[in-house]
Design a protein around this motif. Structure first.
Motif, PDB file in Angstrom:
ATOM      1  N   ASP A  53       0.845  -1.199   0.000  1.00  0.00           N
ATOM      2  CA  ASP A  53       0.000   0.000   0.000  1.00  0.00           C
ATOM      3  C   ASP A  53       0.881   1.250   0.000  1.00  0.00           C
ATOM      4  O   ASP A  53       0.621   2.220  -0.711  1.00  0.00           O
ATOM      5  N   ASP A  54       1.916   1.203   0.834  1.00  0.00           N
ATOM      6  CA  ASP A  54       2.827   2.329   0.966  1.00  0.00           C
ATOM      7  C   ASP A  54       3.528   2.623  -0.359  1.00  0.00           C
ATOM      8  O   ASP A  54       3.702   3.782  -0.748  1.00  0.00           O
ATOM      9  N   PHE A  55       3.920   1.560  -1.055  1.00  0.00           N
ATOM     10  CA  PHE A  55       4.581   1.745  -2.347  1.00  0.00           C
ATOM     11  C   PHE A  55       3.641   2.390  -3.358  1.00  0.00           C
ATOM     12  O   PHE A  55       3.983   3.398  -3.993  1.00  0.00           O
ATOM     13  N   PHE A  56       2.466   1.820  -3.541  1.00  0.00           N
ATOM     14  CA  PHE A  56       1.545   2.339  -4.549  1.00  0.00           C
ATOM     15  C   PHE A  56       1.026   3.732  -4.184  1.00  0.00           C
ATOM     16  O   PHE A  56       0.631   4.500  -5.067  1.00  0.00           O
ATOM     17  N   ALA A  57       1.045   4.072  -2.886  1.00  0.00           N
ATOM     18  CA  ALA A  57       0.601   5.396  -2.465  1.00  0.00           C
ATOM     19  C   ALA A  57       1.529   6.494  -2.966  1.00  0.00           C
ATOM     20  O   ALA A  57       1.145   7.664  -3.022  1.00  0.00           O
ATOM     21  N   THR A  58       2.760   6.123  -3.345  1.00  0.00           N
ATOM     22  CA  THR A  58       3.697   7.120  -3.883  1.00  0.00           C
ATOM     23  C   THR A  58       3.334   7.503  -5.316  1.00  0.00           C
ATOM     24  O   THR A  58       3.945   8.410  -5.878  1.00  0.00           O
ATOM     25  N   TYR A  59       2.339   6.813  -5.883  1.00  0.00           N
ATOM     26  CA  TYR A  59       1.864   7.127  -7.241  1.00  0.00           C
ATOM     27  C   TYR A  59       0.358   7.400  -7.164  1.00  0.00           C
ATOM     28  O   TYR A  59      -0.454   6.571  -7.576  1.00  0.00           O
ATOM     29  N   PRO A  60      -0.028   8.551  -6.607  1.00  0.00           N
ATOM     30  CA  PRO A  60      -1.449   8.857  -6.381  1.00  0.00           C
ATOM     31  C   PRO A  60      -2.292   8.906  -7.650  1.00  0.00           C
ATOM     32  O   PRO A  60      -3.518   8.765  -7.578  1.00  0.00           O
TER      33      PRO A  60
END
Length: 220
Positions: A47-54
């Motif tokens: 989740d944290d990784f994909f959150a860097t690509y909003p």
């Protein structure tokens, strides 16, 4: 019907978050600890990784690998063009995969509870009672580690492959590659790592049992 708030993984682990007030996950303020089950969902490393690509609408219930490839397509990242942004994203994604495995299954190779939990997930029966027996049983089991991570979300049983070669064929077809060498890899993980790109082939022993052929040793 409103969903429960998701707690920021980074904040829950370190009490800090690089996104600060812009983070789309909760930082724990106002949540009280109770004796019952938690009413919040902790943000995972993925989740944290994909959150860097909003700009990318991440579906956490889908395969992480398929979501990464879908994101590459959305952003026009071409693997063959050696896109630097894609390469960095891929490195970060691999780190997140390993961290997520560690979060689910643990990292301490001396923790019998962790080993027995892993044995249960990969359907080893009966579940061994000792560390050594658990290690040997897991070492002899061929599963796709990306699927092993995803099963905690979907509840769908992982496929057990009869050989390293069959696991390799499946992994290449589905694109579900797990990083073999990673700084975050824990003690349990290394017992599941396989030679996906150059799998050992099966051979028949004199007793008629299938065994993995080992590579020849080089002479000094």
């Amino acid at each position: 019907m409103s969903s429960s708030p998701r707690v920021c993984y980074s904040y829950s682990q370190t009490a800090s978050c690089r996104f600060g007030s812009q983070c789309r996950f909760a930082h724990g303020e106002g949540f009280k600890t109770t004796n019952g089950p938690s009413q919040t969902h902790t943000q995972t490393p993925l989740d944290d990784f994909f959150a860097t690509y909003p700009a990318f609408d991440y579906n956490s219930s889908a395969s992480a690998s398929s979501e990464f490839y879908r994101m590459c397509g959305q952003f026009g990242w071409d693997e063959e063009d050696k896109d630097k942004e894609r390469e960095q994203a891929h490195c970060d994604f691999k780190d997140a995969l390993v961290q997520q495995f560690n979060e689910i299954y643990g990292t301490d190779p001396k923790n019998l509870t962790s080993w027995r939990n892993l044995c249960q997930i990969v359907r080893i029966s009966p579940i061994p009672d000792t560390l050594e027996s658990c290690r040997e049983a897991v070492k002899a089991t061929h599963v796709n580690i990306v699927d092993l991570i995803h099963t905690k979300v979907t509840g769908k049983p992982v496929t057990i492959f009869v050989s390293e070669a069959m696991l390799s064929k499946y992994t290449k077809k589905e694109g579900k590659f797990f990083p073999r060498d990673n700084a975050y890899a824990g003690g349990l993980l290394r017992y599941l790592l396989r030679r996906i790109m150059n799998p050992r082939q099966e051979c028949m022993s004199k007793s008629g049992q299938r065994t993995q052929a080992r590579g020849r040793r080089r002479r000094p």
